[in-house]
Design a protein around this motif. Structure first.
Motif, short mmCIF file in Angstrom:
data_model
loop_
_atom_site.label_atom_id
_atom_site.label_comp_id
_atom_site.label_asym_id
_atom_site.label_seq_id
_atom_site.Cartn_x
_atom_site.Cartn_y
_atom_site.Cartn_z
N GLN A 95 0.88 -1.17 0.00
CA GLN A 95 0.00 0.00 0.00
C GLN A 95 0.92 1.22 0.00
O GLN A 95 1.90 1.26 0.75
N LYS A 102 -0.78 18.86 3.76
CA LYS A 102 -1.74 18.11 4.57
C LYS A 102 -2.50 17.04 3.79
O LYS A 102 -3.38 16.38 4.32
N ALA A 103 -2.20 16.90 2.48
CA ALA A 103 -2.91 15.91 1.67
C ALA A 103 -2.26 14.54 1.83
O ALA A 103 -1.04 14.42 1.78
N ARG A 104 -3.08 13.54 2.03
CA ARG A 104 -2.59 12.17 2.15
C ARG A 104 -3.40 11.27 1.24
O ARG A 104 -4.62 11.16 1.38
N PHE A 105 -2.72 10.63 0.26
CA PHE A 105 -3.38 9.67 -0.62
C PHE A 105 -2.87 8.28 -0.27
O PHE A 105 -1.68 8.10 -0.03
N SER A 106 -3.79 7.33 -0.32
CA SER A 106 -3.38 5.95 -0.12
C SER A 106 -3.86 5.14 -1.32
O SER A 106 -5.05 5.12 -1.63
N ILE A 107 -2.95 4.50 -2.04
CA ILE A 107 -3.34 3.67 -3.19
C ILE A 107 -2.58 2.35 -3.15
O ILE A 107 -1.50 2.26 -2.56
N ALA A 108 -3.16 1.35 -3.81
CA ALA A 108 -2.57 0.01 -3.76
C ALA A 108 -1.50 -0.16 -4.85
O ALA A 108 -1.73 0.19 -6.00
N ALA B 270 -8.96 15.29 -4.70
CA ALA B 270 -9.69 14.09 -4.27
C ALA B 270 -10.38 13.42 -5.44
O ALA B 270 -10.49 12.19 -5.50
N GLY B 300 -8.42 4.07 -4.30
CA GLY B 300 -7.64 4.32 -3.10
C GLY B 300 -8.37 5.31 -2.21
O GLY B 300 -9.58 5.49 -2.36
N SER B 301 -7.66 5.94 -1.32
CA SER B 301 -8.32 6.89 -0.46
C SER B 301 -7.44 8.11 -0.28
O SER B 301 -6.24 8.05 -0.50
N MET B 302 -8.06 9.25 0.06
CA MET B 302 -7.28 10.44 0.35
C MET B 302 -7.91 11.14 1.52
O MET B 302 -9.12 11.02 1.76
N ASN B 303 -7.11 11.83 2.31
CA ASN B 303 -7.69 12.69 3.33
C ASN B 303 -6.78 13.90 3.51
O ASN B 303 -5.60 13.86 3.16
N GLU B 304 -7.36 14.96 3.97
CA GLU B 304 -6.62 16.21 4.09
C GLU B 304 -7.33 17.08 5.11
O GLU B 304 -8.55 17.00 5.26
#
Lengths: 370, 370
Positions: A95, A102-108, B270, B300-304
């Protein structure tokens, strides 16, 4: 894996390797970029099996590792990140976490074990050419490759090196484009056929700077372009290229000097009257001091005269206007010289020292349409 | 007919009337521009029966006449002519000769007798607005019309005039966009529904200049835009517009002030995770001093987090990110204020003096995805 780099560096690297990501494929691993931070540098690689690109970006490696990540999603996210430091981090499940401000993306991602690395190439003495010249020479010839895969040879370009001389040739059965380039060094003779697709992608990555250089390496089956922090490896097209010498001739019956821009604009305007699938020639009547151009189609007709300097016989000859436009567009000279023999023989556009030669076959036309 | 005019004037005129030429039609006369030089001026007209545009260009009429000419071919030829005087000449068979420098085009025209002229409109006192303001107000509302023809009313915009006040409203069932504009004069109350297509085309022709004006005229069935040398006549959409007053409310439980660009960029990023046909909400958690945005999709997912000023209750609410982006993009303010009631009630984005009000309905989301 964990590393920190600038967004601009990351984006530049992604954009370079993206050129070797196939738009359609059934193998999902080919749609990935491999990011390898296992050996002290951050290396990105993409490979569609014909063409592979590798580039190294600057950054600070915090934890070694390697991951394959979907190229399209990754590149889109990177493109839209704020212009600041980016932290890329992966976990044991592949992952990927992309953090920027402050942006956080999570991708597989994927492990990368199925990824096809670039072939190992033994690099002997390179042929050196400026990035600017290589980019120009590709642009000036690439339009006359064929996109018909049934003749594989025509989909590539001949790169012929002899002494300090590089000749680049493309042809599609209706026309031949030749560019001759003087190199700074002396090299062993070599003749290879480079896939057109490779050249198109390489020309997009090359910087236009005159003093930036490219090292070219050749093996039996591959060509390598090495420049800046990037290495491009491409398969060559097998076989012996067409014998173009026998197509070239310096005999002529008519020699015409004409303002390039005037001729180009006139033919360009004439093509307005051509609807798709309609194949109408531009008919050129060459007389003393004047060239008359005419095109007639279902839409209407146009004619125009251009002042020229002429030596030799008058001639009436027809061409596919697109072929004329393609060649004229990539000639930088203000005045061009056309050499003609008869209405069935090819027209040559070339300069004195033959830094360029464009051969265009004429087309038949019924004399009724003149 | 014969006249001489500058290529730039001709092209400008053609580009204006071209906006009323339908791209698809079974009536070939509608694909034509009418050029009328029969009454002392050179007037071009196009009319798709809903929308008609007429413009006058400068030029020197040598012989009176009138002709209808295929808009696409004519405009393409004009575009590619040299930048010089153009002579347009027609013969008794409606063949048109276009000459510019040494280029001569001949194309077939039509008599123009089947051409649908613009309806005659009795022009009473005009409503005057600056071209700049009208163009802005269209851009700031047009995105929330509906393209679904099954509810005709939603494909247009309400133009409501009362006193010195112009209110423009569009809505598509999920959101409402309202812009209020102060006019220089005082006018009688009027309420009309203008087709969205008309507004889109008009906004393309309007100059962006602050001191250039548009005169608006209204009849029972038509609106007329008169500016520069151009007249645009459009049918109105019949019926009574939605009662928007009852949708608007100034009550709120939560008030948030946030930097517009930060919010817009965050939501824009996003949306990278959303593939077509995928409808994923952006989930916004509003707490003291901070707004947390989150989007999760198959990709996937993102948060900020974004720093905010908040008054009132905390709230967790979801939106279609596109609707938020559309509204934020057309707001010029550096800071915007959001007013919220509860997760099922619309969010309002509006300024103090209500020069703009954007109402956006929230979407449901499973709390599992938070």
């Amino acid at each position: 894996m964990k590393f920190v780099c600038k967004k601009t560096d990351l984006l530049k690297g992604v954009n370079i390797v993206l050129k070797a990501v196939p738009s359609k494929t059934t193998m999902s691993i080919l749609e990935c970029i491999l990011i390898d931070a296992s050996a002290g540098q951050i290396k990105m690689t993409a490979n569609d099996m014909e063409l592979g690109i590798e580039t190294v970006i600057e950054g600070d490696i915090r934890e070694k590792g390697i991951i394959a990540i979907d190229a399209k999603i990754f590149s889109e996210i990177v493109r839209k990140l704020p212009d600041n430091d980016v932290t890329i981090e992966t976990d044991a499940n592949f992952q990927m976490l992309i953090c920027c401000e402050k942006a956080r993306f999570s991708i597989a991602g994927k492990s990368g074990e199925d990824f096809s690395y670039l072939p190992y190439i033994e690099k002997a003495e390179p042929v050196v050419v400026s990035q600017f010249s290589l980019r120009e020479v590709i642009k000036q010839t690439i339009f006359s490759i064929s996109d018909n895969e049934s003749n594989k040879m025509m989909t590539g370009e001949l790169f012929e090196i002899s002494g300090s001389h590089l000749k680049v040739v493309s042809l599609d059965g209706h026309r031949v484009s030749i560019r001759n380039l003087e190199l700074k060094g002396e090299y062993q003779p070599r003749k290879v056929i480079v896939p057109g697709k490779t050249l198109i992608e390489v020309s997009k990555i090359l910087s236009g700077e005159l003093d930036a250089l490219v090292n070219l390496f050749f093996t039996k089956n591959h060509i390598v372009f090495e420049f800046d922090e990037t290495t491009v490896v491409s398969r060559l097209i097998e076989g012996e290229y067409f014998r173009i010498e026998q197509m070239l001739s310096t005999d002529y019956e008519t020699k015409v000097r004409v303002n390039k821009k005037e001729l180009l604009n006139c033919i360009d305007r004439a093509t307005l009257l051509i609807r798709e699938s309609d194949k109408k020639p531009i008919i050129i009547q060459i007389e003393d001091g004047e060239m008359r151009l005419k095109l007639t189609s279902g839409v209407g007709s146009m004619n125009e005269e251009i002042v020229i300097e002429k030596e030799g016989k008058d001639i009436l000859i027809g061409f596919n206007p697109k072929f004329m436009i393609d060649a004229l567009r990539v000639i930088d000279d203000e005045m061009v010289t056309l050499y003609l023999v008869n209405p069935k023989a090819p027209c040559f556009i070339r300069d004195e020292k033959e830094s360029y030669i464009y051969l265009i076959l004429p087309v038949n036309f019924s004399s009724a349409s003149v």
